[in-house]
Design an enzyme around this catalytic site. Sequence first.
Site, PDB file in Angstrom:
ATOM      1  N   ASN A  12     -18.445 -23.946   2.789  1.00  0.00           N
ATOM      2  CA  ASN A  12     -17.900 -22.954   3.715  1.00  0.00           C
ATOM      3  C   ASN A  12     -19.075 -22.305   4.429  1.00  0.00           C
ATOM      4  O   ASN A  12     -19.757 -21.451   3.861  1.00  0.00           O
ATOM      5  CB  ASN A  12     -17.073 -21.919   2.931  1.00  0.00           C
ATOM      6  CG  ASN A  12     -16.475 -20.860   3.834  1.00  0.00           C
ATOM      7  OD1 ASN A  12     -16.629 -20.929   5.065  1.00  0.00           O
ATOM      8  ND2 ASN A  12     -15.790 -19.881   3.252  1.00  0.00           N
ATOM      9  N   TRP A  13     -19.311 -22.744   5.657  1.00  0.00           N
ATOM     10  CA  TRP A  13     -20.473 -22.243   6.406  1.00  0.00           C
ATOM     11  C   TRP A  13     -20.227 -20.834   6.943  1.00  0.00           C
ATOM     12  O   TRP A  13     -21.132 -20.230   7.526  1.00  0.00           O
ATOM     13  CB  TRP A  13     -20.824 -23.196   7.552  1.00  0.00           C
ATOM     14  CG  TRP A  13     -21.355 -24.525   7.100  1.00  0.00           C
ATOM     15  CD1 TRP A  13     -21.706 -24.885   5.827  1.00  0.00           C
ATOM     16  CD2 TRP A  13     -21.595 -25.682   7.916  1.00  0.00           C
ATOM     17  NE1 TRP A  13     -22.147 -26.178   5.804  1.00  0.00           N
ATOM     18  CE2 TRP A  13     -22.091 -26.702   7.069  1.00  0.00           C
ATOM     19  CE3 TRP A  13     -21.445 -25.970   9.279  1.00  0.00           C
ATOM     20  CZ2 TRP A  13     -22.427 -27.976   7.542  1.00  0.00           C
ATOM     21  CZ3 TRP A  13     -21.779 -27.235   9.747  1.00  0.00           C
ATOM     22  CH2 TRP A  13     -22.265 -28.218   8.887  1.00  0.00           C
ATOM     23  N   LYS A  14     -19.006 -20.348   6.829  1.00  0.00           N
ATOM     24  CA  LYS A  14     -18.645 -18.999   7.316  1.00  0.00           C
ATOM     25  C   LYS A  14     -19.125 -18.851   8.772  1.00  0.00           C
ATOM     26  O   LYS A  14     -19.139 -19.844   9.515  1.00  0.00           O
ATOM     27  CB  LYS A  14     -19.183 -17.928   6.370  1.00  0.00           C
ATOM     28  CG  LYS A  14     -18.720 -18.177   4.921  1.00  0.00           C
ATOM     29  CD  LYS A  14     -18.940 -17.031   3.982  1.00  0.00           C
ATOM     30  CE  LYS A  14     -18.447 -17.422   2.589  1.00  0.00           C
ATOM     31  NZ  LYS A  14     -18.592 -16.337   1.606  1.00  0.00           N
ATOM     32  N   HIS A  97      -8.872 -16.873   2.220  1.00  0.00           N
ATOM     33  CA  HIS A  97     -10.192 -16.489   1.712  1.00  0.00           C
ATOM     34  C   HIS A  97     -10.262 -14.963   1.613  1.00  0.00           C
ATOM     35  O   HIS A  97      -9.693 -14.252   2.453  1.00  0.00           O
ATOM     36  CB  HIS A  97     -11.278 -17.016   2.656  1.00  0.00           C
ATOM     37  CG  HIS A  97     -12.640 -16.920   2.065  1.00  0.00           C
ATOM     38  ND1 HIS A  97     -13.341 -15.739   2.037  1.00  0.00           N
ATOM     39  CD2 HIS A  97     -13.416 -17.839   1.448  1.00  0.00           C
ATOM     40  CE1 HIS A  97     -14.501 -15.939   1.427  1.00  0.00           C
ATOM     41  NE2 HIS A  97     -14.570 -17.209   1.055  1.00  0.00           N
ATOM     42  N   GLU A 169     -11.696 -17.962  -6.476  1.00  0.00           N
ATOM     43  CA  GLU A 169     -12.899 -17.265  -6.013  1.00  0.00           C
ATOM     44  C   GLU A 169     -12.776 -15.791  -6.380  1.00  0.00           C
ATOM     45  O   GLU A 169     -12.230 -15.001  -5.580  1.00  0.00           O
ATOM     46  CB  GLU A 169     -13.046 -17.384  -4.495  1.00  0.00           C
ATOM     47  CG  GLU A 169     -13.347 -18.775  -4.006  1.00  0.00           C
ATOM     48  CD  GLU A 169     -14.177 -18.774  -2.726  1.00  0.00           C
ATOM     49  OE1 GLU A 169     -15.150 -19.532  -2.680  1.00  0.00           O
ATOM     50  OE2 GLU A 169     -13.880 -18.013  -1.795  1.00  0.00           O
ATOM     51  N   GLY A 239     -20.583 -21.075  -0.458  1.00  0.00           N
ATOM     52  CA  GLY A 239     -20.956 -20.335   0.746  1.00  0.00           C
ATOM     53  C   GLY A 239     -22.441 -20.482   1.015  1.00  0.00           C
ATOM     54  O   GLY A 239     -22.901 -21.521   1.512  1.00  0.00           O
TER      55      GLY A 239
HETATM   56  P1  13P Z   1     -21.055 -17.719  -1.891  1.00  0.00           P
HETATM   57  O1  13P Z   1     -21.263 -19.097  -2.437  1.00  0.00           O
HETATM   58  O2  13P Z   1     -22.044 -17.329  -0.833  1.00  0.00           O
HETATM   59  O3  13P Z   1     -20.904 -16.698  -2.961  1.00  0.00           O
HETATM   60  O4  13P Z   1     -19.639 -17.748  -1.118  1.00  0.00           O
HETATM   61  C1  13P Z   1     -18.541 -18.222  -1.795  1.00  0.00           C
HETATM   62  C2  13P Z   1     -17.424 -18.334  -0.834  1.00  0.00           C
HETATM   63  O5  13P Z   1     -16.912 -17.339  -0.376  1.00  0.00           O
HETATM   64  C3  13P Z   1     -16.994 -19.693  -0.459  1.00  0.00           C
HETATM   65  O6  13P Z   1     -15.786 -19.661   0.227  1.00  0.00           O
END
Ligand code: 13P
Length: 258
Positions: A12-14, A97, A169, A239
Amino acid sequence: MDTPRKKYIVANWKMNFTTGEASLYLDKLSKRIQPSRKVQVVLAPSTISLQPLSLQINRRQFKLSAQNFYWREYGAYTGEVALSQIRGFVDYAIVGHSERRYVFNESEEDIAQKVAAAIRSNITPILCIGETALDRKEGETAAAIYSQLTSGLHQVSKEDISKVIIAYEPVWAISSNKNAKPAKPIDIIEAERIIRKHIAKLYGKEAAEEISVLYGGSVNKDTAPAYLQLEGIDGLLIGNASLIADQFCAIVEIAKGV
Ligand code: 13P
């Protein structure tokens, strides 16, 4: 279980990478990650990058996922993107999410509508659920998981439940949160059992055994081995570490070796 479920490594590159950067990064990953029947690698770039990356990827190597979409077919929804507009580019879509739930106030009803819309479009929804730090402190972890599963899946029929992936999550473990700390394997196994028990109650034992359950929250190449070895955990939603080629490629390799 007779046939082991496939492992998923989802990046998930956000809201990171311009389209140009995403393309260069994909090029880097594609030189280092070989296609595998055991591990499905899924990349979730920003919506703007879905179309160009869909032309660039080798679909035997990677699949693409949306990070978000709106569930209606088309219409006067300024700023939104419909599944009909991205259907050709993605095989998966992240839904619910915690950043959508808590930063953008996405409602349980919208999440349920999105899960159902993805299934109608032949796109696999990755439904994210997980308790907050407060839920956990108050002993409400199981209640939070039950409630998010019940509402998120309420439009999904027994025939369609196999088309859904669940990502656990816990909000307190996501690196973007203040004082985030990675979940302990025992926390994840407890949650995974709660998830499968609730799926069994809603859809039967077979559905509960077959559904894929992923973990996400501060995963990196050092913590990934312990998580991937957990029975009942079918992969990771990543993430921060997915933005660093060395980290991400190492995690994919670990998944192949499990
Ligand atoms: P991180 O791996 O940066 O904690 O993010 C997790 C996440 O929200 C994946 O969707």
